[in-house]
Write a protein that holds these residues in place. Structure first.
Motif, PDB file in Angstrom:
ATOM      1  N   ALA A 204      -9.693   0.247  -9.892  1.00 28.09           N
ATOM      2  CA  ALA A 204      -8.711  -0.343 -10.801  1.00 28.09           C
ATOM      3  C   ALA A 204      -7.446  -0.745 -10.042  1.00 28.09           C
ATOM      4  N   ILE A 205      -6.996   0.086  -9.128  1.00 32.35           N
ATOM      5  CA  ILE A 205      -5.813  -0.246  -8.332  1.00 32.35           C
ATOM      6  C   ILE A 205      -6.109  -1.445  -7.433  1.00 32.35           C
ATOM      7  N   PHE A 206      -7.312  -1.475  -6.836  1.00 29.59           N
ATOM      8  CA  PHE A 206      -7.685  -2.602  -5.988  1.00 29.59           C
ATOM      9  C   PHE A 206      -7.701  -3.913  -6.783  1.00 29.59           C
ATOM     10  N   ALA A 207      -8.309  -3.886  -7.959  1.00 33.62           N
ATOM     11  CA  ALA A 207      -8.385  -5.097  -8.789  1.00 33.62           C
ATOM     12  C   ALA A 207      -6.994  -5.535  -9.248  1.00 33.62           C
ATOM     13  N   ALA A 208      -6.151  -4.596  -9.638  1.00 31.65           N
ATOM     14  CA  ALA A 208      -4.790  -4.930 -10.073  1.00 31.65           C
ATOM     15  C   ALA A 208      -3.976  -5.500  -8.910  1.00 31.65           C
ATOM     16  N   ALA A 209      -4.145  -4.958  -7.707  1.00 35.20           N
ATOM     17  CA  ALA A 209      -3.412  -5.462  -6.534  1.00 35.20           C
ATOM     18  C   ALA A 209      -3.840  -6.889  -6.215  1.00 35.20           C
ATOM     19  N   MET A 210      -5.133  -7.157  -6.275  1.00 35.23           N
ATOM     20  CA  MET A 210      -5.625  -8.511  -5.976  1.00 35.23           C
ATOM     21  C   MET A 210      -5.163  -9.517  -7.033  1.00 35.23           C
ATOM     22  N   TRP A 211      -5.293  -9.156  -8.307  1.00 39.32           N
ATOM     23  CA  TRP A 211      -4.893 -10.070  -9.378  1.00 39.32           C
ATOM     24  C   TRP A 211      -3.377 -10.296  -9.353  1.00 39.32           C
ATOM     25  N   GLY A 212      -2.612  -9.216  -9.231  1.00 35.40           N
ATOM     26  CA  GLY A 212      -1.157  -9.332  -9.206  1.00 35.40           C
ATOM     27  C   GLY A 212      -0.661 -10.092  -7.985  1.00 35.40           C
ATOM     28  N   GLY A 213      -1.253  -9.829  -6.832  1.00 37.38           N
ATOM     29  CA  GLY A 213      -0.864 -10.542  -5.617  1.00 37.38           C
ATOM     30  C   GLY A 213      -1.144 -12.028  -5.719  1.00 37.38           C
ATOM     31  N   TYR A 214      -2.323 -12.366  -6.246  1.00 37.21           N
ATOM     32  CA  TYR A 214      -2.662 -13.781  -6.423  1.00 37.21           C
ATOM     33  C   TYR A 214      -1.694 -14.450  -7.396  1.00 37.21           C
ATOM     34  N   HIS A 215      -1.410 -13.776  -8.502  1.00 34.38           N
ATOM     35  CA  HIS A 215      -0.519 -14.324  -9.519  1.00 34.38           C
ATOM     36  C   HIS A 215       0.896 -14.532  -8.957  1.00 34.38           C
ATOM     37  N   LEU A 216       1.402 -13.554  -8.222  1.00 34.92           N
ATOM     38  CA  LEU A 216       2.737 -13.671  -7.632  1.00 34.92           C
ATOM     39  C   LEU A 216       2.773 -14.722  -6.524  1.00 34.92           C
ATOM     40  N   PHE A 217       1.737 -14.735  -5.682  1.00 38.59           N
ATOM     41  CA  PHE A 217       1.683 -15.672  -4.560  1.00 38.59           C
ATOM     42  C   PHE A 217       1.651 -17.116  -5.046  1.00 38.59           C
ATOM     43  N   THR A 218       0.783 -17.407  -6.005  1.00 40.84           N
ATOM     44  CA  THR A 218       0.697 -18.781  -6.503  1.00 40.84           C
ATOM     45  C   THR A 218       1.883 -19.126  -7.398  1.00 40.84           C
ATOM     46  N   GLY A 219       2.549 -18.124  -7.966  1.00 38.96           N
ATOM     47  CA  GLY A 219       3.712 -18.358  -8.802  1.00 38.96           C
ATOM     48  C   GLY A 219       4.903 -18.918  -8.037  1.00 38.96           C
ATOM     49  N   LEU A 220       4.857 -18.851  -6.716  1.00 32.97           N
ATOM     50  CA  LEU A 220       5.933 -19.413  -5.894  1.00 32.97           C
ATOM     51  C   LEU A 220       5.767 -20.914  -5.684  1.00 32.97           C
ATOM     52  N   ASP A 221       4.585 -21.458  -6.028  1.00 34.53           N
ATOM     53  CA  ASP A 221       4.382 -22.907  -5.952  1.00 34.53           C
ATOM     54  C   ASP A 221       5.092 -23.557  -7.124  1.00 34.53           C
ATOM     55  N   CYS A 222       5.942 -24.511  -6.835  1.00 34.50           N
ATOM     56  CA  CYS A 222       6.764 -25.125  -7.867  1.00 34.50           C
ATOM     57  C   CYS A 222       6.851 -26.621  -7.630  1.00 34.50           C
ATOM     58  N   GLU A 223       6.872 -27.374  -8.718  1.00 31.51           N
ATOM     59  CA  GLU A 223       7.106 -28.804  -8.641  1.00 31.51           C
ATOM     60  C   GLU A 223       7.908 -29.230  -9.859  1.00 31.51           C
ATOM     61  N   TYR A 224       8.588 -30.359  -9.718  1.00 34.82           N
ATOM     62  CA  TYR A 224       9.403 -30.891 -10.802  1.00 34.82           C
ATOM     63  C   TYR A 224       8.793 -32.199 -11.287  1.00 34.82           C
ATOM     64  N   GLU A 225       8.903 -32.436 -12.587  1.00 32.72           N
ATOM     65  CA  GLU A 225       8.427 -33.689 -13.162  1.00 32.72           C
ATOM     66  C   GLU A 225       9.598 -34.380 -13.835  1.00 32.72           C
ATOM     67  N   TYR A 226       9.847 -35.620 -13.410  1.00 33.43           N
ATOM     68  CA  TYR A 226      10.882 -36.449 -14.015  1.00 33.43           C
ATOM     69  C   TYR A 226      10.178 -37.448 -14.916  1.00 33.43           C
ATOM     70  N   ILE A 227      10.580 -37.510 -16.167  1.00 36.70           N
ATOM     71  CA  ILE A 227       9.997 -38.455 -17.114  1.00 36.70           C
ATOM     72  C   ILE A 227      11.129 -39.254 -17.741  1.00 36.70           C
ATOM     73  N   VAL A 228      11.066 -40.576 -17.620  1.00 36.25           N
ATOM     74  CA  VAL A 228      12.045 -41.466 -18.242  1.00 36.25           C
ATOM     75  C   VAL A 228      11.303 -42.254 -19.315  1.00 36.25           C
ATOM     76  N   THR A 229      11.742 -42.090 -20.563  1.00 33.99           N
ATOM     77  CA  THR A 229      11.126 -42.781 -21.688  1.00 33.99           C
ATOM     78  C   THR A 229      12.213 -43.450 -22.511  1.00 33.99           C
ATOM     79  N   ASN A 230      12.274 -44.771 -22.441  1.00 39.66           N
ATOM     80  CA  ASN A 230      13.215 -45.555 -23.252  1.00 39.66           C
ATOM     81  C   ASN A 230      14.637 -45.000 -23.233  1.00 39.66           C
TER      82      ASN A 230
END
Length: 173
Positions: free
Chosen positions: A48-74
């Motif tokens: 359980a600790i191993f699975a939680a560490a892998m899931w949490g690490g993946y979630h935190l690691f990918t959570g640092l990927d960020c992008e912005y979207e600019y949308i101009v509509t009328n």
């Protein structure tokens, strides 16, 4: 004729993000070692600790990927922050006709302490060709706002027709 333009800008990984990624990997390694030790004593708890560490690490690691979207509509600009392509947060929505100032950020006057700064700059600092722009306006819930962003030519071309007359005259690409 309706105008709709969108642009997605990836946020470059700075020193803070790199340091956090290293800390996440170190934390995952430590928790994996602890889980291996516990696996021999209490197999279910160790797994359980191993699975939680892998899931949490993946979630935190990918959570640092960020992008912005600019949308101009009328004549309305929306800035969204997309986190790990799984969560979208609206940063600000504004009417371009309400802009009090607009131009390249390099020549912008300093903002007061009372101004809310919304930074949606997503460029790589090594890329010298990326121009950073700013827009000052009043927002109904955020008060005085300074938006800092790096739009492409097509986004600027969609913004300029809706600028107030004086800003349109003074604007230089």
């Amino acid at each position: 004729m309706d105008i709709f333009v969108e642009q997605i800008v990836k946020k470059g990984a700075g020193g803070r993000e790199i340091a956090l990624r290293i800390l996440i990997i170190i934390g995952m390694c430590i928790l994996t070692a602890v889980s291996m030790f516990l696996f021999f004593i209490m197999p279910v708890f160790g797994f359980a600790i191993f699975a939680a560490a892998m899931w949490g690490g993946y979630h935190l690691f990918t959570g640092l990927d960020c992008e912005y979207e600019y949308i101009v509509t009328n004549g309305e600009i929306d800035i969204d922050k997309i986190i790990a392509k799984r969560k979208r947060v609206r940063l600000i929505t504004a009417k371009v006709s309400a802009f009090e100032a607009f131009g390249e950020y390099e020549g912008a006057p300093d903002a007061d302490d009372s101004v809310t700064v919304v930074s949606a700059v997503g460029y790589n600092e090594s890329d010298a060709e990326t121009k950073v722009y700013y827009a000052d306006f009043k927002h109904k819930s955020a008060g005085d706002v300074r938006l800092i962003f790096c739009p492409e030519e097509k986004v600027i071309d969609a913004i300029v027709p809706f600028l107030p007359r004086q800003l349109k005259i003074n604007f230089k690409k």
